[in-house]
Design a protein around this motif. Structure first.
Motif, short mmCIF file in Angstrom:
data_model
loop_
_atom_site.label_atom_id
_atom_site.label_comp_id
_atom_site.label_asym_id
_atom_site.label_seq_id
_atom_site.Cartn_x
_atom_site.Cartn_y
_atom_site.Cartn_z
N PHE A 136 102.43 20.32 14.59
CA PHE A 136 103.67 19.37 13.84
C PHE A 136 104.50 19.38 14.31
O PHE A 136 105.78 19.48 14.04
N ILE A 137 105.22 18.24 15.26
CA ILE A 137 106.65 17.93 15.72
C ILE A 137 106.51 16.69 15.86
O ILE A 137 106.19 15.65 15.57
N ASP A 138 108.47 16.53 15.51
CA ASP A 138 108.86 15.15 15.79
C ASP A 138 108.63 14.11 17.07
O ASP A 138 108.05 14.76 18.27
N ALA A 139 108.44 12.79 16.67
CA ALA A 139 107.90 12.22 17.36
C ALA A 139 109.20 11.99 18.86
O ALA A 139 110.40 10.99 19.28
N ASP A 140 109.13 13.73 19.71
CA ASP A 140 110.49 13.40 20.62
C ASP A 140 109.53 14.01 21.83
O ASP A 140 108.69 15.21 22.04
N GLU A 141 110.18 13.69 23.33
CA GLU A 141 109.37 14.28 24.41
C GLU A 141 109.70 15.43 24.92
O GLU A 141 108.67 16.28 25.30
N ARG A 142 111.03 16.29 24.27
CA ARG A 142 111.45 17.14 24.53
C ARG A 142 110.47 18.65 23.95
O ARG A 142 110.14 19.50 24.38
N ALA A 154 96.57 20.33 20.86
CA ALA A 154 96.87 19.05 20.31
C ALA A 154 98.39 19.27 20.17
O ALA A 154 98.30 19.92 19.58
N ILE A 155 99.02 17.43 20.09
CA ILE A 155 100.17 17.68 18.71
C ILE A 155 99.90 17.23 17.41
O ILE A 155 98.90 15.99 17.61
N GLU A 156 100.41 17.04 16.79
CA GLU A 156 100.49 15.96 15.59
C GLU A 156 102.06 15.73 14.97
O GLU A 156 102.67 16.04 15.10
N LEU A 157 102.10 13.96 15.39
CA LEU A 157 103.49 13.15 15.47
C LEU A 157 103.41 12.96 13.68
O LEU A 157 102.91 12.82 12.99
N HIS A 158 105.10 14.36 14.00
CA HIS A 158 105.42 13.56 12.61
C HIS A 158 105.90 12.03 11.16
O HIS A 158 106.84 11.51 12.62
N ALA A 194 98.50 11.93 14.49
CA ALA A 194 99.74 11.80 13.45
C ALA A 194 99.98 11.75 11.96
O ALA A 194 98.63 11.46 11.33
N GLY A 195 101.07 11.81 11.19
CA GLY A 195 101.05 11.62 9.54
C GLY A 195 101.76 12.27 8.98
O GLY A 195 103.39 12.86 9.47
#
Ligand code: DXP
Ligand SMILES: NCC(=O)COP(=O)(O)O
Length: 247
Positions: A136-142, A154-158, A194-195
């Motif tokens: 669960f990460i910020d929408a950030d390329e890094r 997988a990632i979940e964009l905050h 996302a969520g």
């Protein structure tokens, strides 16, 4: 890389438990909410067992493990206690989230880039029990690049910053940031979910972004359910999402 417009709804039932814990009663039961959500079209059930146990309890997770017809997305902080519990219940999906005791809700994404070796070990350990691990990460390329490096599929964009944006310009900027991150995550070969903070009035712009696998939504659903019932609240949300995804 997937750019299909099929999008799943993960129903987060934490705040059914928040209401129960507020009075120490047996009701409302999040397990009942989960079953109703499944009947109304939920594709999965999300629960966050917080370190302070402010809402979901072990009992809920253990019962859900037995009764769910769809799948559990188990949100957890990266602690030894939670790692051991996850190994016991072996959820199909695990989402690693940051946790601060005093926070009102999950305020930002996990700093994967700042603790790559720790997260990498957690991903490796949880993958061994067969879970699809998401970060669960910020929408950030890094953070997206770091998520790829630590081996998470997988990632979940905050989406909290988008949900909290006040002016049309800020909303548009935050939406673009999410859309760019979805594209970047897909290009890295990641499953992108996302969520956070999504509700009936802001969900469609996010659901219209091509390539998102799943949206996890909780607080707004539980709030709306007070007035229309849990099944209707879930069905309404699902219809909004599917309509937007087809646009
Ligand atoms: C990680 C996350 O976003 C969810 O767990 C959701 O926010 C649940 O509600 P609380 O953050 O209020 O526990
Ligand atoms: N991971 C986000 C989630 O499960 C739902 O968050 P919210 O809709 O309760 O803000």
């Amino acid at each position: 890389m997937s750019t299909s417009n099929r999008i799943l709804l993960g129903v987060n039932i934490d705040h059914v438990a928040t209401l129960r814990q507020a009075r120490g009663t047996r009701y409302p039961d999040p397990v009942k909410a989960a079953l109703d959500a499944e009947e109304a079209g939920a594709d999965g059930i999300t629960v966050h067992l917080r370190e302070d146990r402010r809402h979901i309890q072990e009992r809920d997770v253990l019962l859900l493990k037995d009764v769910l017809q769809t799948r559990m997305n188990f949100e957890m902080g990266v602690t030894e206690e939670m790692m051991a519990f996850a190994e016991l219940i072996r959820p199909a999906h695990i989402c690693l989230v940051p946790e601060t005791r005093q926070e009102l809700t999950t305020e930002g994404g996990l700093d994967v880039a700042g603790q790559e070796s720790r997260i990498s070990l957690a991903v490796e350990r949880l993958s061994k029990i067969g879970a699809e691990v998401s970060l669960f990460i910020d929408a950030d390329e890094r953070q997206i690049e770091a998520s790829k490096r630590v081996g998470a599929p997988a990632i979940e964009l905050h989406t909290g910053r988008y949900a909290d944006a006040q002016t049309p310009t800020d909303v548009a900027d935050e939406l673009q940031r999410v859309a760019d991150s979805v594209a970047f995550g897909l290009a890295q070969g990641l499953i992108v979910n996302a969520g956070h903070g999504l509700h009936y009035h802001n969900v469609q712009a996010i659901a219209a972004i091509k390539g998102i696998n799943e949206l996890n939504i909780g607080h707004a659903l539980v709030a709306h359910a007070l007035f229309v019932g849990f099944k209707s609240a879930v069905a309404e949300m699902k219809a909004l999402i599917l309509t937007a995804a087809k646009s």
